[in-house]
Enzyme design. Structure first.
Site, PDB file in Angstrom:
ATOM      1  CG  PHE A 154       9.126  -1.814 172.535  1.00 29.20           C
ATOM      2  CD1 PHE A 154       8.097  -1.747 173.469  1.00 29.20           C
ATOM      3  CD2 PHE A 154       8.799  -1.710 171.189  1.00 29.20           C
ATOM      4  CE1 PHE A 154       6.777  -1.563 173.067  1.00 29.20           C
ATOM      5  CE2 PHE A 154       7.481  -1.532 170.779  1.00 29.20           C
ATOM      6  CZ  PHE A 154       6.470  -1.465 171.725  1.00 29.20           C
ATOM      7  CE  LYS A 178      19.918  -4.045 168.755  1.00 34.07           C
ATOM      8  NZ  LYS A 178      18.877  -3.113 169.290  1.00 34.07           N
ATOM      9  CD  GLU A 181      16.632   1.012 169.437  1.00 38.68           C
ATOM     10  OE1 GLU A 181      16.835  -0.212 169.556  1.00 38.68           O
ATOM     11  OE2 GLU A 181      16.107   1.524 168.429  1.00 38.68           O
ATOM     12  NE  ARG A 182      11.486   1.368 170.371  1.00 41.62           N
ATOM     13  CZ  ARG A 182      10.458   1.255 169.544  1.00 41.62           C
ATOM     14  NH1 ARG A 182       9.512   2.161 169.545  1.00 41.62           N
ATOM     15  NH2 ARG A 182      10.374   0.239 168.700  1.00 41.62           N
ATOM     16  CB  SER A 231       8.510  -4.170 163.186  1.00 45.95           C
ATOM     17  OG  SER A 231       9.753  -3.692 162.725  1.00 45.95           O
ATOM     18  CB  CYS A 286       3.881 -10.227 168.531  1.00 47.13           C
ATOM     19  SG  CYS A 286       4.293 -11.664 169.485  1.00 47.13           S
ATOM     20  CD  GLU A 384       2.543  -5.426 164.528  1.00 51.00           C
ATOM     21  OE1 GLU A 384       3.601  -5.094 163.969  1.00 51.00           O
ATOM     22  OE2 GLU A 384       2.472  -6.377 165.335  1.00 51.00           O
TER      23      GLU A 384
END
Ligand code: NAD
Length: 486
Positions: A154, A178, A181-182, A231, A286, A384
């Site tokens: 995201f 893909k 989804e957020r 992640s 990141c 994290e």
């Protein structure tokens, strides 16, 4: 509250935008207001199978299209991205929440990968050795793999898809994205622009969804390679699942990046840079500096200056001029970040700045948090957090700073602030991180180099972008030739 117009999120399969009839959906929020702005269709294995078939159908003609013609589509795509630059920037701000400058930086970095991939005729070159043996020549050729897929996070909804789209399709593969989804909106827009650039149907497909769609990608025998960014636990799952079904996989994972500040650092310039690394994009990068390792007697002054600079950050929506601390992605994520601050306090850290109380009523905002006296034994010093929280660890010398950094399971990035070249060299030779920053808190990725996380920040062999990216999305044939009439 003003009613927001809902945007449509559709799958792009075989050149047709498909409405999500009958599928479950997941809401997409504007993190600055908390309002629902769209619904992401959660695609199933059957949807994926349709996308794979469309991509398989498109593959032979696209792979046989001369590389210069494929590059021409990328040149047109690059022009369209420039034309729609501000629109893409604002879309990133809308769905992710980051401020406009950050969003513009993200779109720019993404365009740079398209520019890199426009050189595909050169990047696809093989190698030759004439007279490898007497009268025998040796040549290697690069070929696309077939249908490839990318699964993206995201936090960079435009840039991370662009890390692989131009390289993979420029090399002659057909591709299924893909997106998170957020944050699915940027991906939809990229698909529209690729079509406008003249990309043939089925070469680029968008499959929206979440876990089920990802697992279907890992299992599908038609997909030859998977590029994942997200992640660490999911990266590991994707690497294991994808390689178990014989795919080539690169999985870029999470991070816990240290910023080492030496006693001779130029604090006037280092402090704003550290603050921007830790709190920019609400800490959801990141490459964000998450632990500040203060060496020797610099610590007290540094913590004082950081407290002052961080508490002065202007909290506000990314779309508002001058906002410096923007919302996190979801309320659930805000609760998780708050939980880490609670934990840090319980573990014995000193809460210098406490951002747990939401500074704005609407949206998913947090204030800046600064924790002092953190150690490597504490979870806040090791895990994290991915929010606007900076932990300060105090050490005596550079060797101790490197030892602390290397104890992390992650190895994405590390920065050092100093004017001492010998210290930089000592650090570079020994530190276990793949993206290094000298006097810069974000070791920013450039299109022509690989994005180079190591240890628990990466699963695979070939990284994304740069020449690694080209090698990841191609395979070689090595030919040996002799002429019998000679
Ligand atoms: P995430 O792992 O939650 O999601 C990434 C992708 O995996 C999404 O497309 C999501 O739909 C899918 N996914 C999520 N859970 C899944 C599951 N259980 N099974 C299968 N698929 C699943 O990551 P995120 O929260 O979207 O992104 C933030 C993370 O990404 C951070 O850890 C950050 O460090 C990392 N990141 C790494 C890099 C890098 O280059 N190393 C770059 C950007 C982000």
């Amino acid at each position: 509250m003003q009613e927001t117009r809902r945007m449509e999120v559709r799958n792009l399969i075989g050149g047709r935008w498909q409405v999500a009839g009958g599928r479950e959906t997941e809401p997409v929020y504007d993190p600055a207001t908390g309002e629902t702005i769209a619904e992401t269709p959660l695609s199933t294995g059957e949807d994926l199978d349709r996308a794979v078939r469309a991509a398989e159908e498109a593959f032979p003609a696209w792979a046989a299209t001369p590389v210069v013609e494929r590059a021409r589509v990328l040149f047109r795509f690059k022009m369209l991205l420039e034309e729609h630059f501000e629109e893409l920037r604002d879309l990133v701000t809308l769905e992710n929440g980051k401020d406009r400058n950050d969003a513009a930086g993200e779109v720019r970095r993404g365009i740079e990968v398209v520019e890199f991939a426009c050189g595909m005729p050169t990047l696809m070159m093989g190698e030759t050795v004439r007279d490898a043996a007497r009268g025998i020549d040796n040549v290697s050729y690069r070929y696309p793999l077939g249908v490839v897929a990318a699964i993206t996070p995201f936090n960079f909804p435009c840039m991370v898809p662009l890390w692989t789209i131009p390289v993979a399709i420029g090399a002659g593969n057909t591709y299924i994205l893909k997106p998170s989804e957020r944050t699915p909106l940027s991906a939809v827009r990229l698909g529209e622009l690729l079509r406008e650039a003249g990309l043939p149907d089925g070469v680029f497909n968008v499959l929206n969804g979440a876990r089920e769609a990802v697992d279907a990608i890992l299992e599908h025998p038609g997909i030859k390679a998977v590029s994942f960014v997200g992640s660490q636990p999911v990266a590991k799952h994707v690497y294991k699942g994808g390689t178990a079904t014989g795919k080539r996989v690169q999985a870029l994972a999470g991070a816990k990046n240290a910023m080492i500040v030496m006693p001779d650092a130029v604090l006037d310039k280092a402090v704003p840079n550290i603050v921007s690394s830790a709190y920019g994009n609400a800490g959801e990068r990141c490459l964000a500096g998450s632990v500040l390792v203060a060496v020797g007697d610099v610590a007290d002054e540094l913590v004082g200056r950081l407290e002052e600079a961080a508490s002065a950050l202007k909290v506000g929506p990314g779309s508002e001029e001058g906002s410096q601390l923007t919302p996190v992605i979801r309320d659930s994520h805000r609760q998780k970040v708050k939980g880490y601050v609670d934990l840090g306090e319980e573990e014995g850290a000193r809460v210098v700045l406490d951002g747990r109380e939401p500074p704005r009523e609407e949206g998913f905002f947090m204030g800046p948090t600064l924790l002092d006296n953190v150690t490597g034994e504490m979870r806040v010093g090791r895990e994290e957090i991915f929010g606007p929280v900076l932990s300060v660890v105090r050490v005596n010398d550079l060797d101790e700073a490197i030892e602390f950094t290397n104890a992390s399971p992650f190895g994405n990035a590390c920065s050092i602030y100093t004017e001492n070249g010998a210290a930089v060299r000592r650090w570079r030779e020994r530190v276990e991180a793949g993206m290094l920053g000298v006097n810069t808190g974000v070791a920013a990725p450039m299109a022509f180099f690989p994005f180079n996380g190591i240890k628990g920040s990466f699963y695979g062999d070939l990284h994304a972008t740069g020449k690694d990216g080209v090698r990841f999305f191609t395979e070689n044939k090595v030919e040996i030739t002799r002429w019998l009439s000679e």
